[in-house]
Design a protein around this motif. Structure first.
Motif, PDB file in Angstrom:
ATOM      1  N   GLN A 249      45.139  32.509  40.521  1.00 15.48           N
ATOM      2  CA  GLN A 249      43.923  32.969  39.860  1.00 15.48           C
ATOM      3  C   GLN A 249      42.849  33.333  40.878  1.00 15.48           C
ATOM      4  N   PHE A 253      41.009  36.879  41.183  1.00 16.16           N
ATOM      5  CA  PHE A 253      39.562  37.067  41.162  1.00 16.16           C
ATOM      6  C   PHE A 253      39.136  38.014  42.296  1.00 16.16           C
ATOM      7  N   GLY A 256      40.485  41.518  41.454  1.00 14.98           N
ATOM      8  CA  GLY A 256      39.695  42.152  40.404  1.00 14.98           C
ATOM      9  C   GLY A 256      38.342  42.615  40.902  1.00 14.98           C
ATOM     10  N   SER A 257      37.711  41.791  41.748  1.00 10.04           N
ATOM     11  CA  SER A 257      36.419  42.180  42.316  1.00 10.04           C
ATOM     12  C   SER A 257      36.550  43.444  43.149  1.00 10.04           C
ATOM     13  N   TRP A 305      34.430  35.927  36.160  1.00  8.83           N
ATOM     14  CA  TRP A 305      34.703  37.360  36.142  1.00  8.83           C
ATOM     15  C   TRP A 305      33.417  38.178  36.159  1.00  8.83           C
ATOM     16  N   TRP A 306      32.351  37.672  35.549  1.00  9.50           N
ATOM     17  CA  TRP A 306      31.075  38.397  35.580  1.00  9.50           C
ATOM     18  C   TRP A 306      30.539  38.474  37.012  1.00  9.50           C
ATOM     19  N   MET A 308      32.319  38.241  39.729  1.00 11.48           N
ATOM     20  CA  MET A 308      33.218  39.094  40.502  1.00 11.48           C
ATOM     21  C   MET A 308      32.920  40.580  40.268  1.00 11.48           C
TER      22      MET A 308
END
Length: 402
Positions: A249, A253, A256-257, A305-306, A308
């Protein structure tokens, strides 16, 4: 078009040039982002101390800076396009050498990869400036997008590759394969342009840039945004794992960033070209980086996630703007190459201190609480230098406009 030997030369299709630049760009970041998700496992396997692990994340960034000044000399004597394939092969060899599983090979391979990436990172912006003179900012965004894509792929796939292969050495060495593919694709472009010897001889000496205030502002803008970027590439997965995020994970992260970076890498330089200058764009990017990084350090993991997304938007646009400054603050490809060598040579050398200091702070305190002060200091410096570099001027002419 005539080559220097008098023979007729036909320029390859523009689409091929664009695809080749993209593929080379994709391969210039896995050396960094493929290590950080596996850093804890690498340290346990080879018995690396926290300081040695920090040096592993710092070494390739330092190599970017140390070897960057040699790019202009190599380009002058051998030609930019002819250097790309040999440098890609050295990069592939360095990445493959990481698969010979001992500490010396790991560091040597990482150093070779950093050297190659440092030289290629200087050469490609001058190619972009020359081959796409009407839209250098847009093509710079495309090149930055490729760098982001390569970073994201390596960050997201490193742990799964480790699980599939069941081997850390193979997971690290795997990234030599796409580099070889990029070298093959560049083969038709190796004689893209051969500059007349007289023009090469008349290139300006790069030393005047060292006395130019605008050149230094561009360089320090590059240094500060790169320091934050390599703190993220080097330490973010470890930070998240220390916050009880699983390794897979944590890698996702980071991946995804970086994927979010593609959006701002393409849009920010293009949008900023419609502004009177780039001061506001540079400042907004640093603000987004800071908010996202603080969220990664201190905010609840449930909303990661926000943070990132904000971090990715800031870093993608920030790096694209740093490269765009090289293009927009110079009059011609030669100046672009010289400013690229200075900003990346000095900039990356200074930037390498970021992940090193972050690792030392962690080793001294046993946690990541103090890292926020380092990130704050770098951000404040970046806001200042980004504002100065964003002024609508040209290097070696700034004194005339003052």
């Amino acid at each position: 078009m005539n080559n220097t030997d008098g023979s007729m030369y036909h320029r390859p299709p523009t689409a091929l040039i664009v695809i080749a630049i993209i593929l080379v760009g994709i391969n210039l970041r896995p050396a960094f982002s493929s290590v950080s998700p596996l850093l804890a496992d690498i340290g346990l396997s080879l018995g690396l101390s926290a300081s040695a692990a920090g040096m592993l994340t710092t070494l390739p960034v330092a190599c970017l800076g140390v070897f960057a000044p040699f790019a202009a000399w190599l380009a002058k004597h051998y030609g930019t396009e002819k250097l790309v394939i040999p440098l890609l092969l050295v990069l592939a060899a360095g990445l493959a050498l990481r698969g010979v599983w001992n500490t010396a090979s790991l560091f040597l391979g990482t150093g070779l990869a950093g050297m190659s990436i440092g030289l290629l990172g200087i050469l490609l912006p001058s190619v972009i400036k020359r081959e796409f003179p009407r839209h250098p900012d847009l093509m710079t965004g495309v090149y930055t997008m490729a760098l982001c894509l390569g970073t994201a792929l390596a960050a997201g796939l490193s742990v799964p590759l480790h699980q599939v292969f069941g081997s850390l050495p193979l997971a690290l060495a795997f990234w030599s394969l796409p580099v070889i593919l990029a070298a093959l694709l560049w083969w038709p472009l190796r004689h893209l342009v051969s500059r007349p010897a007289a023009i090469i001889a008349d290139r300006q000496h790069p030393l005047p840039l060292l006395r130019d205030s605008l050149a230094w502002q561009v360089t320090l803008f590059m240094a500060t945004q790169s320091a934050l970027a390599y703190c993220v590439f080097g330490w973010l997965p470890t930070i998240l794992q220390d916050r009880d995020v699983p390794a897979v994970q944590a890698g996702l992260f980071l991946s995804g960033s970086v994927m979010v970076q593609v959006i701002s890498a393409l849009l920010v330089p293009w949008l900023s070209s419609y502004l009177r200058d780039q001061k506001l764009a540079n400042g907004i990017m640093f603000a987004l980086i800071y908010i996202g990084f603080m969220g990664a350090l201190y905010a609840p993991v449930a909303h990661m996630w926000w943070w990132m997304a904000l971090l990715g938007l800031g870093q993608g646009g920030g790096f694209a703007m740093a490269l765009t400054m090289i293009v927009l603050r110079t009059r011609n490809p030669d100046q672009a190459g010289q400013l690229s060598a200075m900003s990346q040579g000095v900039g990356y050398t200074l930037a390498s201190l970021g992940p090193l200091l972050m690792g030392l702070l962690h080793e001294a305190s046993g946690n990541w609480d103090q890292a926020g002060w380092l990130i704050t200091a770098i951000t404040l410096a970046g806001l200042y230098h980004g504002s100065r570099a964003g002024a609508n001027r040209f290097v070696l002419e700034s004194a005339k406009s003052n």
